[in-house]
Design an enzyme around this catalytic site. Structure first.
Site, PDB file in Angstrom:
ATOM      1  N   LYS A  13       0.821  -1.219   0.000  1.00  0.00           N
ATOM      2  CA  LYS A  13       0.000   0.000   0.000  1.00  0.00           C
ATOM      3  C   LYS A  13       0.848   1.259   0.000  1.00  0.00           C
ATOM      4  O   LYS A  13       0.568   2.190  -0.738  1.00  0.00           O
ATOM      5  CB  LYS A  13      -0.937   0.020   1.220  1.00  0.00           C
ATOM      6  CG  LYS A  13      -2.012  -1.027   1.214  1.00  0.00           C
ATOM      7  CD  LYS A  13      -2.933  -0.912   2.411  1.00  0.00           C
ATOM      8  CE  LYS A  13      -2.259  -0.952   3.740  1.00  0.00           C
ATOM      9  NZ  LYS A  13      -1.606  -2.218   4.089  1.00  0.00           N
ATOM     10  N   ARG A  88      -9.898   1.171   9.325  1.00  0.00           N
ATOM     11  CA  ARG A  88      -9.443  -0.186   9.642  1.00  0.00           C
ATOM     12  C   ARG A  88     -10.578  -1.083  10.113  1.00  0.00           C
ATOM     13  O   ARG A  88     -10.388  -2.284  10.252  1.00  0.00           O
ATOM     14  CB  ARG A  88      -8.355  -0.150  10.716  1.00  0.00           C
ATOM     15  CG  ARG A  88      -7.071   0.450  10.219  1.00  0.00           C
ATOM     16  CD  ARG A  88      -6.022   0.421  11.301  1.00  0.00           C
ATOM     17  NE  ARG A  88      -4.861   1.187  10.907  1.00  0.00           N
ATOM     18  CZ  ARG A  88      -3.700   0.658  10.580  1.00  0.00           C
ATOM     19  NH1 ARG A  88      -3.532  -0.635  10.603  1.00  0.00           N
ATOM     20  NH2 ARG A  88      -2.697   1.422  10.224  1.00  0.00           N
ATOM     21  N   ARG A 127      12.063 -10.498   3.208  1.00  0.00           N
ATOM     22  CA  ARG A 127      12.470  -9.108   3.441  1.00  0.00           C
ATOM     23  C   ARG A 127      13.081  -8.939   4.826  1.00  0.00           C
ATOM     24  O   ARG A 127      14.099  -8.265   5.000  1.00  0.00           O
ATOM     25  CB  ARG A 127      11.255  -8.186   3.297  1.00  0.00           C
ATOM     26  CG  ARG A 127      11.423  -7.164   2.207  1.00  0.00           C
ATOM     27  CD  ARG A 127      10.297  -6.165   2.212  1.00  0.00           C
ATOM     28  NE  ARG A 127       9.121  -6.709   1.548  1.00  0.00           N
ATOM     29  CZ  ARG A 127       7.918  -6.208   1.619  1.00  0.00           C
ATOM     30  NH1 ARG A 127       7.693  -5.133   2.331  1.00  0.00           N
ATOM     31  NH2 ARG A 127       6.920  -6.746   0.980  1.00  0.00           N
ATOM     32  N   ARG A 135      12.796 -14.824  13.816  1.00  0.00           N
ATOM     33  CA  ARG A 135      11.582 -15.645  13.770  1.00  0.00           C
ATOM     34  C   ARG A 135      10.407 -14.914  14.428  1.00  0.00           C
ATOM     35  O   ARG A 135       9.257 -15.074  14.036  1.00  0.00           O
ATOM     36  CB  ARG A 135      11.853 -16.987  14.475  1.00  0.00           C
ATOM     37  CG  ARG A 135      10.668 -17.892  14.548  1.00  0.00           C
ATOM     38  CD  ARG A 135      10.356 -18.492  13.202  1.00  0.00           C
ATOM     39  NE  ARG A 135       9.088 -19.196  13.301  1.00  0.00           N
ATOM     40  CZ  ARG A 135       8.257 -19.347  12.310  1.00  0.00           C
ATOM     41  NH1 ARG A 135       8.534 -18.863  11.134  1.00  0.00           N
ATOM     42  NH2 ARG A 135       7.138 -19.999  12.468  1.00  0.00           N
ATOM     43  N   ARG A 144      -0.541  -9.839  12.818  1.00  0.00           N
ATOM     44  CA  ARG A 144      -1.052  -8.661  12.110  1.00  0.00           C
ATOM     45  C   ARG A 144      -2.029  -9.073  11.015  1.00  0.00           C
ATOM     46  O   ARG A 144      -3.047  -8.407  10.797  1.00  0.00           O
ATOM     47  CB  ARG A 144       0.110  -7.849  11.532  1.00  0.00           C
ATOM     48  CG  ARG A 144       0.923  -7.135  12.600  1.00  0.00           C
ATOM     49  CD  ARG A 144       2.134  -6.442  12.041  1.00  0.00           C
ATOM     50  NE  ARG A 144       1.774  -5.373  11.137  1.00  0.00           N
ATOM     51  CZ  ARG A 144       2.542  -4.924  10.160  1.00  0.00           C
ATOM     52  NH1 ARG A 144       3.725  -5.454   9.940  1.00  0.00           N
ATOM     53  NH2 ARG A 144       2.155  -3.940   9.395  1.00  0.00           N
TER      54      ARG A 144
END
Length: 191
Positions: A13, A88, A127, A135, A144
């Site tokens: 985004k 959200r 990434r 981890r 998330r």
């Protein structure tokens, strides 16, 4: 052009928002940036938000909507804006709808960057490893995504029911995703 960008964490985004900023010359309204700016400006609403954030709590919807209201009243949003990170939840979407309606503003589109969650987790993990992550980062990503599925994904249905949702496949390259978004927005610009 007045847009909302939706998509799970790591979907791109922020990258796509910046490309839209460059293309259309409209500001990206990130909730985090707006909260920090309101706090730094020392406005009443900004100071209330800062006190809440300093306690480590989430800023309530009514305060967020007030901050967004202040921000969209600024001159640089006259030609449009991109909301990134808000709404959200469906409750936030409904509050935003009321705010925009009270100002005579209508959204042009809500663009959802759809991704395959398993591929997204791999992408984020790669990434993170490249940047020295651990981890624990994988666990945080999974949490998330779960929060996104439960709270934010229903926002898509809210805007889909209004005929505003434009879903794009976010699993391609950045340029491919940009091209898909452009394909949805071009008819709105040309209208």
């Amino acid at each position: 052009m007045k847009l909302i960008l939706l998509g799970p964490p790591g979907a791109g985004k922020g990258t796509q928002a910046q490309r839209l900023v460059d293309k259309y010359g409209i500001p990206q309204l990130s909730t985090g940036d707006m909260l920090r700016a309101a706090a730094a400006a020392g406005t009443d609403i900004g100071l209330r938000a800062k006190a809440i954030m300093d306690r480590g709590e989430l800023v309530p919807d009514d305060i967020m909507v007030e901050i967004i209201a202040e921000r969209i009243d600024q001159p640089d949003t006259a030609r449009g804006f991109i909301l990134d990170g808000f709404p959200r939840t469906v409750a936030q979407a409904e509050a935003l709808d009321k705010l925009l309606e009270s100002r005579g503003i209508s959204l042009d589109a809500v663009v959802e960057i759809a991704v395959d969650e398993q591929e997204l987790i791999k992408r984020i993990a790669t990434r993170a490893k490249e940047m020295g992550g651990s981890r624990g980062d994988d666990d945080a990503t999974a949490k998330r995504l779960e929060v996104y599925r439960k709270q934010t994904a229903p926002v898509s249905e809210h805007y889909g029911a209004k005929g505003m949702l434009r879903r794009v496949n976010g699993m391609g390259t950045m340029d491919e995703v940009t091209a898909l978004i452009d394909a949805h927005l071009r008819p709105l610009v040309e209208a």
